[in-house]
Design a protein around this motif. Sequence first.
Motif, PDB file in Angstrom:
ATOM      1  N   UNK A 142      40.640  28.062 -34.400  1.00  0.00           N
ATOM      2  CA  UNK A 142      41.109  26.716 -34.734  1.00  0.00           C
ATOM      3  C   UNK A 142      41.193  25.822 -33.503  1.00  0.00           C
ATOM      4  N   UNK A 143      40.639  26.285 -32.387  1.00  0.00           N
ATOM      5  CA  UNK A 143      40.773  25.554 -31.128  1.00  0.00           C
ATOM      6  C   UNK A 143      40.302  24.108 -31.263  1.00  0.00           C
ATOM      7  N   UNK A 144      39.221  23.911 -32.021  1.00  0.00           N
ATOM      8  CA  UNK A 144      38.679  22.557 -32.144  1.00  0.00           C
ATOM      9  C   UNK A 144      39.585  21.633 -32.948  1.00  0.00           C
ATOM     10  N   UNK A 145      40.335  22.224 -33.891  1.00  0.00           N
ATOM     11  CA  UNK A 145      41.226  21.406 -34.718  1.00  0.00           C
ATOM     12  C   UNK A 145      42.512  21.066 -33.984  1.00  0.00           C
ATOM     13  N   UNK A 146      42.766  21.809 -32.896  1.00  0.00           N
ATOM     14  CA  UNK A 146      44.092  21.768 -32.297  1.00  0.00           C
ATOM     15  C   UNK A 146      44.466  20.409 -31.711  1.00  0.00           C
TER      16      UNK A 146
END
Lengths: 312, 97
Positions: free
Chosen positions: B68-72
Amino acid sequence: MKRFTFFGGKGGTGKTSCAASCSLSLAEQGVRTLVVSTDPAHSLADTFDRPIGYEPVLLRPNLWGLEIDAEVEAKKYTDSIMKKMLHLVSATIVDEIKRQIELAYLSPGAEEAAIFDKFIELMESAGKDYDAIVFDTAPTGHTLRLLTLPRVLGVWIDHLIEKRQKARKLMEVAARYDRALAEQIAQDPVIEVLTARRDKFSLAGKILTDTENTVFHFVLNPEKLAVLETGRAVDLLKKYGIPVGGMIVNKIIPAGAGTFLEKKRLSQEKYLREIRERFAEGPVIELPMLEEDVQGMDQLRIISEKMGALCS
Amino acid sequence: MNRLLKKLKKGWELIALFHQGAFLDRRMAVVRKEAFDINDNLMLLLFGDFIGIPNPMSYYMLELLPLVADELAPWERRIQNRRFILAEKGAQYDFDT
């Protein structure tokens, strides 16, 4: 023989000595035994009088020792995450998240969680490399938290999965006329990871509550506080369905120890009677106070003979 | 015959497209908003400790980070700029139509 034997109790009561002699007696019966210390303040190495680390060390034929090092386990865990990250995420985000991961070890509960992970890993390995694992646990409070973690966290993680699934379902409805979006949400690695984690917890829970293979012995001294604390711990373990085995009453002053200790001996006798009554469900084993510290194989062997049925 | 079939098909596609634009998109936007909201709340449960809310298992949540790094970053921005919850909620119901 039980596959998993735990020794727990108040600090300083002699858990490590009991766990060590128990594992020694198992090993001498030809059972491949691993003795593990989960206490962050390890003393297994001192009892066996030789260095033991975070990897299994052969102590005697059929007997291995291991002291769980929370820091090393956490490092392994975060390294594996970093490795995964490099495949999935762009470099700029990696830097940002690296910091978060490094901070995470300082967060409350991280050490416990790291120990717990190793704990599950070891339990899974039982039957392959070892026939029996003897756990020398940390003083009561820490251990109880560790053993009840699967139940508590299981509920929590169930909730997370449910929420994610709800979000996905709504997305699916919204994506009925949007093919690109539908493809994007067709597989959800987040749910996969959460489910794997939940399965791990439930496996641990299953092993811990398995009366066939698991037993938890208490080591206590005939003193007021130890009796009370053990009573509470036994109640809690029962509540969580973890099988309680015997009581090992350690450091009993023998008769004729001199006038100074005579009074202490009388008070111990009172608590001994109480222990025999209160914990009558399992065997109560009584060990005398020794003149010297327990160290080396010969003395461990003397203790293990007295524990008899608990470790065979 | 074949040409007629083709024309009918084309006509039907246009009707479907009109239907989607006129009626569905708006509805679906509401559903999608709700889905994103639930997801934002979930992120709060997973990574609340990033913005100062303690989490009993932040250690275990680390393994979700790569996924989920990109959504963080957008999530953090959204969650920290939530000043008008009422307006945000109200926007879900089309009071203006």
